[in-house]
Design a protein around this motif. Structure first.
Motif, mmCIF file in Angstrom:
data_model
loop_
_atom_site.group_PDB
_atom_site.id
_atom_site.type_symbol
_atom_site.label_atom_id
_atom_site.label_comp_id
_atom_site.label_asym_id
_atom_site.label_seq_id
_atom_site.Cartn_x
_atom_site.Cartn_y
_atom_site.Cartn_z
ATOM 1 N N TYR A 124 28.459 -43.409 -44.768
ATOM 2 C CA TYR A 124 29.791 -44.217 -44.510
ATOM 3 C C TYR A 124 29.482 -45.506 -44.149
ATOM 4 C CZ TYR A 124 32.075 -39.718 -43.431
ATOM 5 O OH TYR A 124 32.330 -38.008 -43.616
ATOM 6 N N LYS A 180 24.219 -46.071 -41.280
ATOM 7 C CA LYS A 180 23.328 -44.745 -42.075
ATOM 8 C C LYS A 180 24.022 -44.039 -42.282
ATOM 9 C CE LYS A 180 25.061 -41.642 -37.669
ATOM 10 N NZ LYS A 180 26.034 -40.735 -37.484
ATOM 11 N N VAL A 240 24.258 -40.159 -44.350
ATOM 12 C CA VAL A 240 24.856 -39.019 -43.398
ATOM 13 C C VAL A 240 24.023 -37.640 -44.531
ATOM 14 C CG1 VAL A 240 26.453 -37.523 -43.485
ATOM 15 C CG2 VAL A 240 27.198 -40.325 -42.198
ATOM 16 N N ASN A 243 26.208 -29.283 -35.359
ATOM 17 C CA ASN A 243 27.639 -30.762 -34.823
ATOM 18 C C ASN A 243 26.521 -31.705 -35.433
ATOM 19 O OD1 ASN A 243 28.456 -29.067 -31.827
ATOM 20 N ND2 ASN A 243 29.595 -28.738 -33.947
ATOM 21 N N GLY A 244 27.362 -32.261 -36.744
ATOM 22 C CA GLY A 244 26.953 -33.575 -37.404
ATOM 23 C C GLY A 244 25.833 -33.884 -38.092
ATOM 24 N N SER A 245 25.175 -32.324 -38.938
ATOM 25 C CA SER A 245 24.573 -32.226 -39.531
ATOM 26 C C SER A 245 25.367 -32.850 -40.900
ATOM 27 C CB SER A 245 24.704 -30.774 -39.671
ATOM 28 O OG SER A 245 25.038 -30.158 -40.139
ATOM 29 N N GLY A 246 26.567 -33.369 -41.334
ATOM 30 C CA GLY A 246 27.408 -33.445 -42.612
ATOM 31 C C GLY A 246 28.022 -32.668 -43.485
ATOM 32 N N LYS A 247 28.095 -31.146 -42.555
ATOM 33 C CA LYS A 247 29.074 -30.054 -43.089
ATOM 34 C C LYS A 247 30.150 -30.518 -43.360
ATOM 35 C CE LYS A 247 28.567 -27.581 -39.941
ATOM 36 N NZ LYS A 247 28.210 -28.239 -39.258
ATOM 37 N N SER A 248 30.856 -30.991 -43.309
ATOM 38 C CA SER A 248 32.096 -31.931 -43.118
ATOM 39 C C SER A 248 32.880 -33.273 -43.950
ATOM 40 C CB SER A 248 32.668 -32.062 -42.473
ATOM 41 O OG SER A 248 33.769 -30.881 -41.644
ATOM 42 N N THR A 249 31.136 -33.878 -44.230
ATOM 43 C CA THR A 249 30.873 -35.012 -45.076
ATOM 44 C C THR A 249 31.157 -34.214 -46.449
ATOM 45 O OG1 THR A 249 30.591 -36.503 -43.191
ATOM 46 C CG2 THR A 249 29.962 -37.213 -45.721
ATOM 47 N N GLN A 281 38.988 -29.213 -41.159
ATOM 48 C CA GLN A 281 38.067 -28.336 -40.152
ATOM 49 C C GLN A 281 39.945 -28.869 -38.792
ATOM 50 O OE1 GLN A 281 34.921 -30.346 -39.264
ATOM 51 N NE2 GLN A 281 34.401 -28.742 -36.873
ATOM 52 N N HIS A 297 30.240 -21.951 -38.349
ATOM 53 C CA HIS A 297 29.403 -21.586 -37.422
ATOM 54 C C HIS A 297 29.057 -20.228 -36.102
ATOM 55 C CE1 HIS A 297 28.872 -26.102 -36.251
ATOM 56 N NE2 HIS A 297 30.217 -26.202 -35.931
HETATM 57 N N1 LIG Z 1 34.808 -41.545 -41.236
HETATM 58 C C1 LIG Z 1 33.467 -41.109 -40.297
HETATM 59 N N2 LIG Z 1 33.131 -43.072 -40.351
HETATM 60 C C2 LIG Z 1 31.147 -42.890 -40.267
HETATM 61 N N3 LIG Z 1 30.518 -42.109 -39.562
HETATM 62 C C3 LIG Z 1 31.525 -40.609 -40.122
HETATM 63 C C4 LIG Z 1 32.784 -40.004 -39.989
HETATM 64 N N4 LIG Z 1 32.819 -38.680 -40.521
HETATM 65 C C5 LIG Z 1 31.346 -38.300 -39.605
HETATM 66 N N5 LIG Z 1 30.851 -39.558 -39.321
HETATM 67 C C6 LIG Z 1 29.772 -39.413 -39.487
HETATM 68 O O1 LIG Z 1 28.766 -38.928 -40.452
HETATM 69 C C7 LIG Z 1 27.704 -37.452 -39.377
HETATM 70 C C8 LIG Z 1 27.930 -36.402 -40.172
HETATM 71 O O2 LIG Z 1 29.127 -36.126 -39.790
HETATM 72 P P1 LIG Z 1 30.268 -34.288 -40.091
HETATM 73 O O3 LIG Z 1 31.671 -34.509 -39.906
HETATM 74 O O4 LIG Z 1 30.070 -34.535 -41.652
HETATM 75 O O5 LIG Z 1 29.507 -33.291 -39.557
HETATM 76 P P2 LIG Z 1 29.235 -31.659 -39.456
HETATM 77 O O6 LIG Z 1 28.629 -31.041 -39.901
HETATM 78 O O7 LIG Z 1 31.078 -31.410 -40.290
HETATM 79 O O8 LIG Z 1 29.554 -31.207 -38.141
HETATM 80 P P3 LIG Z 1 30.663 -30.528 -37.036
HETATM 81 O O9 LIG Z 1 30.475 -29.635 -37.105
HETATM 82 O O10 LIG Z 1 30.615 -31.323 -36.090
HETATM 83 O O11 LIG Z 1 32.565 -30.401 -37.767
HETATM 84 C C9 LIG Z 1 27.860 -37.425 -38.290
HETATM 85 O O12 LIG Z 1 27.015 -37.926 -37.278
HETATM 86 C C10 LIG Z 1 29.835 -38.412 -38.042
HETATM 87 O O13 LIG Z 1 29.050 -39.112 -36.746
#
Ligand SMILES: Nc1ncnc2c1ncn2[C@@H]1O[C@H](COP(=O)(O)OP(=O)(O)OP(=O)(O)O)[C@@H](O)[C@H]1O
Ligand SMILES: [Mg+2]
Length: 272
Positions: free
Chosen positions: A13, A17, A19, A39-45, A85, A197
């Motif tokens: 992003y 950092k 992702v 949580n935060g592993s990067g799935k939504s990204t 989500q 999850h």
């Molecule tokens: N818009 C953003 N700008 C900066 N960092 C972000 C942004 N969105 C997510 N992140 C960071 O990217 C990392 C991955 O986030 P992501 O939302 O992809 O995780 P996730 O696996 O979907 O988690 P969850 O299970 O909580 O939904 C996290 O460290 C989060 O803080």
């Protein structure tokens, strides 16, 4: 045929950092995949990258045989449905019916066909009585049902569910997952990538992908992935009940035959 090919995908992003790190996997047409991870592993990204919502990635995303770039973005997106989500970010219509209609209008479905599609998917997701309601006034689980109805109604080739049933009660969750499995029977080309999850949902998938700290750690059939209890434990993930129970019994010296694949079969075997 592979509907998605992801090769060496990395994404950040901002400069400080990263992702996603060197993510590679493929999705075969017609299969149901679950993506699990902390949580935060990067799935939504990852989901956002596949939708073309984050274009500044490194590596290749190839969907339906086309590289995801500015030129192909529109045609690729027209074949993907995503349920985000947080369902609040998803509504555009002033009523549930309008909201489902919006996606159909974008797909240029003729008006005379639209009403029956709306009625059909509202009924299938248990929202038939809410068609005239304002989406913002619904409960979290009801919003998720509407978002799912809207995406299913559009008939995409690839659906990404990002924790799309997280607010549903267990019965509701099972009904929606059963519905999706049913739709796949009617439409064998439909591919599902469900970020969840819920390991019991993942146990019913064709394949499971495990994400940890921005990398894909495992991909395989549920029985392959969930048999690796210790590897999962190491990243603080648990396996479905059946796999946890089987591992605990094996640890206590019991021999469990290979052909026992469900908790019910295991129970019956133990009783015998
Ligand atoms: N818009 C953003 N700008 C900066 N960092 C972000 C942004 N969105 C997510 N992140 C960071 O990217 C990392 C991955 O986030 P992501 O939302 O992809 O995780 P996730 O696996 O979907 O988690 P969850 O299970 O909580 O939904 C996290 O460290 C989060 O803080
Ligand atoms: Mg997420």
């Amino acid at each position: 045929m592979n509907i998605a090919e992801i090769r060496h995908l990395s994404f950040a992003y901002n400069e400080t950092k990263s992702v996603l790190h060197d993510v590679s996997f493929s999705l075969e047409e017609g299969k149901y995949y679950c993506l699990v991870g902390h949580n935060g592993s990067g799935k939504s990204t990852l989901a956002k990258c596949l939708m073309g919502l984050q274009s500044e990635f490194e590596g290749d995303i190839i969907l339906f045989g086309l590289p995801l770039d500015r030129k192909n973005l529109f045609s690729i997106r027209s074949r993907i449905g995503i349920v985000f989500q947080n369902p609040d970010n998803q509504f555009v219509g002033s009523t549930v019916a309008d909201d489902i209609a919006f996606g159909l209008e974008n797909k240029r479905i003729p008006r005379e066909k639209m009403q029956s599609i709306i009625d059909d998917f509202a009924a299938k997701t248990g929202m038939a009585e809410y068609l005239d309601r304002e989406p913002s006034m619904l409960s979290g689980g009801q919003k998720q049902r509407v978002a799912i109805a809207g995406v299913l109604a559009m008939g995409p080739d690839l659906i990404i569910f990002d924790e799309a049933t997280s607010m549903l009660d267990p019965k509701g969750k099972k009904e929606i997952i059963d519905l999706v499995h049913q739709l796949r029977k009617e439409n064998p080309g439909l591919t599902i990538l469900s970020i969840t999850h819920d390991v019991e949902e993942a146990a019913r998938a064709d394949e499971v992908l495990v994400m940890n700290k921005g990398s894909i750690l495992m991909q395989g059939k549920p029985e392959e992935v969930f048999s690796r209890i210790d590897d999962l434990k190491a990243i603080h993930l648990s396996a479905p009940f059946f796999y946890e129970l089987r591992a605990a019994l094996i640890e206590r010296g019991l021999k469990i035959p290979e052909d026992i694949k469900t908790a019910e079969q295991l129970e019956e075997y133990l009783c015998r």
